[in-house]
Scaffold this motif. Sequence first.
Motif, PDB file in Angstrom:
ATOM      1  N   HIS A  53      39.751  38.256  59.577  1.00  0.00           N
ATOM      2  CA  HIS A  53      39.480  37.588  58.304  1.00  0.00           C
ATOM      3  C   HIS A  53      39.299  36.087  58.505  1.00  0.00           C
ATOM      4  N   THR A  54      38.278  35.538  57.858  1.00  0.00           N
ATOM      5  CA  THR A  54      37.949  34.122  57.989  1.00  0.00           C
ATOM      6  C   THR A  54      38.324  33.345  56.725  1.00  0.00           C
ATOM      7  N   ARG A  55      38.051  32.047  56.780  1.00  0.00           N
ATOM      8  CA  ARG A  55      38.298  31.190  55.622  1.00  0.00           C
ATOM      9  C   ARG A  55      37.491  31.657  54.415  1.00  0.00           C
ATOM     10  N   ASP A  56      36.294  32.177  54.654  1.00  0.00           N
ATOM     11  CA  ASP A  56      35.470  32.680  53.550  1.00  0.00           C
ATOM     12  C   ASP A  56      36.120  33.897  52.900  1.00  0.00           C
ATOM     13  N   ASP A  57      36.687  34.788  53.716  1.00  0.00           N
ATOM     14  CA  ASP A  57      37.399  35.941  53.166  1.00  0.00           C
ATOM     15  C   ASP A  57      38.586  35.484  52.327  1.00  0.00           C
ATOM     16  N   GLN A  58      39.278  34.460  52.810  1.00  0.00           N
ATOM     17  CA  GLN A  58      40.427  33.930  52.067  1.00  0.00           C
ATOM     18  C   GLN A  58      39.985  33.379  50.716  1.00  0.00           C
ATOM     19  N   ALA A  59      38.863  32.652  50.694  1.00  0.00           N
ATOM     20  CA  ALA A  59      38.352  32.104  49.436  1.00  0.00           C
ATOM     21  C   ALA A  59      38.006  33.213  48.455  1.00  0.00           C
ATOM     22  N   GLU A  60      37.393  34.271  48.954  1.00  0.00           N
ATOM     23  CA  GLU A  60      37.060  35.408  48.097  1.00  0.00           C
ATOM     24  C   GLU A  60      38.317  36.045  47.523  1.00  0.00           C
ATOM     25  N   THR A  61      39.356  36.155  48.355  1.00  0.00           N
ATOM     26  CA  THR A  61      40.617  36.750  47.911  1.00  0.00           C
ATOM     27  C   THR A  61      41.242  35.926  46.800  1.00  0.00           C
ATOM     28  N   VAL A  62      41.200  34.592  46.933  1.00  0.00           N
ATOM     29  CA  VAL A  62      41.764  33.713  45.906  1.00  0.00           C
ATOM     30  C   VAL A  62      40.995  33.859  44.595  1.00  0.00           C
ATOM     31  N   LEU A  63      39.662  33.904  44.666  1.00  0.00           N
ATOM     32  CA  LEU A  63      38.865  34.067  43.448  1.00  0.00           C
ATOM     33  C   LEU A  63      39.162  35.397  42.763  1.00  0.00           C
ATOM     34  N   LEU A  64      39.315  36.456  43.546  1.00  0.00           N
ATOM     35  CA  LEU A  64      39.648  37.759  42.971  1.00  0.00           C
ATOM     36  C   LEU A  64      41.017  37.718  42.294  1.00  0.00           C
ATOM     37  N   GLY A  65      41.962  37.016  42.910  1.00  0.00           N
ATOM     38  CA  GLY A  65      43.282  36.865  42.294  1.00  0.00           C
ATOM     39  C   GLY A  65      43.212  36.088  41.002  1.00  0.00           C
TER      40      GLY A  65
ATOM     41  N   THR B 100      33.260  44.762  44.328  1.00  0.00           N
ATOM     42  CA  THR B 100      33.590  43.491  43.686  1.00  0.00           C
ATOM     43  C   THR B 100      33.560  42.335  44.671  1.00  0.00           C
ATOM     44  N   ARG B 101      34.124  42.534  45.856  1.00  0.00           N
ATOM     45  CA  ARG B 101      34.174  41.449  46.831  1.00  0.00           C
ATOM     46  C   ARG B 101      32.765  41.023  47.253  1.00  0.00           C
ATOM     47  N   VAL B 102      31.860  41.966  47.332  1.00  0.00           N
ATOM     48  CA  VAL B 102      30.482  41.630  47.703  1.00  0.00           C
ATOM     49  C   VAL B 102      29.847  40.753  46.630  1.00  0.00           C
ATOM     50  N   ARG B 103      30.101  41.057  45.367  1.00  0.00           N
ATOM     51  CA  ARG B 103      29.533  40.243  44.290  1.00  0.00           C
ATOM     52  C   ARG B 103      30.118  38.831  44.308  1.00  0.00           C
ATOM     53  N   VAL B 104      31.408  38.725  44.615  1.00  0.00           N
ATOM     54  CA  VAL B 104      32.014  37.399  44.738  1.00  0.00           C
ATOM     55  C   VAL B 104      31.351  36.627  45.870  1.00  0.00           C
ATOM     56  N   ARG B 105      31.126  37.298  46.996  1.00  0.00           N
ATOM     57  CA  ARG B 105      30.551  36.660  48.179  1.00  0.00           C
ATOM     58  C   ARG B 105      29.099  36.244  47.969  1.00  0.00           C
ATOM     59  N   SER B 106      28.321  37.154  47.368  1.00  0.00           N
ATOM     60  CA  SER B 106      26.877  36.923  47.296  1.00  0.00           C
ATOM     61  C   SER B 106      26.430  36.212  46.024  1.00  0.00           C
ATOM     62  N   ARG B 107      27.254  36.246  44.976  1.00  0.00           N
ATOM     63  CA  ARG B 107      26.829  35.663  43.707  1.00  0.00           C
ATOM     64  C   ARG B 107      27.749  34.536  43.224  1.00  0.00           C
TER      65      ARG B 107
END
Length: 333
Positions: free
Chosen positions: A131-143, A198-205
């Motif tokens: 997991h990278t910093r980008d994955d961490q950012a996505e996790t925070v947004l989902l939270g 959901t995570r893909v939409r956070v990442r790509s959009r």
Amino acid sequence: MTDVGPQPAVADVRRAVREALGESSAGGLVLAACSGGADSLALAAALAFVAPRAGLRAGLLTVDHRLQEGSAARAAAVAALAPELGLAFGEVLTVTVGTAGGPEAAARDARYGALAEAAGRLGASAVLLGHTRDDQAETVLLGLARGSGLRSLSGMAAVSGLYRRPFLDLPRSATVAACQALGLAFWDDPHNADPRYTRVRVRSRVLPVLEEELGPGVAEALARTARLARDDAEALDEWAESVYQDCALSDTGGQVTLAVPGLEKVPGGVRRRVLRRAAIAAGAPSGALSATHVLAVERLITHWRGQKGVDLPGGLSAVRRYGTLILAISPIA
């Protein structure tokens, strides 16, 4: 001829893995979980470089979720990369993905279960995850979207039991650059571009819009927020555990009794942690115990008007009697 050293991204991933393994005992086995994507392939390559220099043995695990046609062949190809990278072995873990919690959660549960079983069977001291910093950012947004509170906003831990995540301070671009510099052909999982997830939409959009509207550095800022939130959450958890030990009058299988006066004196953030801890200890399934449940129990302390008890997941009830809060399987005698 002057040795100019590795390309910067290669140096970065190796340094991150070396720091993550700093306390590993010499001679121990460390495993890299590898899907064949850029993040985990860079991780496996860095582990292959670092492990022998640290006196460690290293291997590779890849999980076949059996969710795509040709997944078995893909997993076998990833496992076969192990000796090419310089790892002692590669092993395919084949799992059956259920339906509980939705497709993403079910696949994650199956994957972690397989990794934990393999680590125990092989006697590994750690499993590295890419997991990278980008994955961490996505996790925070989902939270944030779920309104899950501080613990969810703290994202993924760099160290969590068996697991190590060396790349949480590195951007995804660093792992791609490392693979390219090392001549490693990585695989782009079609699921990583499937907008049904959901995570893909956070990442790509979502993240691209935030970067466009707020300026660059959003992912880094979100990851920094996760680190700060984790520090605060851990401090509150320690405080809550101390309060729990002081207030718990009994803690036996299926029933927990807490002294109300001690819970009235502490801040709400601490009190709710104690109540969640007590409910789980009494038998409530942690995944089904929501913030709404905990708030309802808290009202038995903060807004006591002689009301009836609160029903909780797992067939539990919480009732207040004579200055105590009792959480137990219904009905409470």
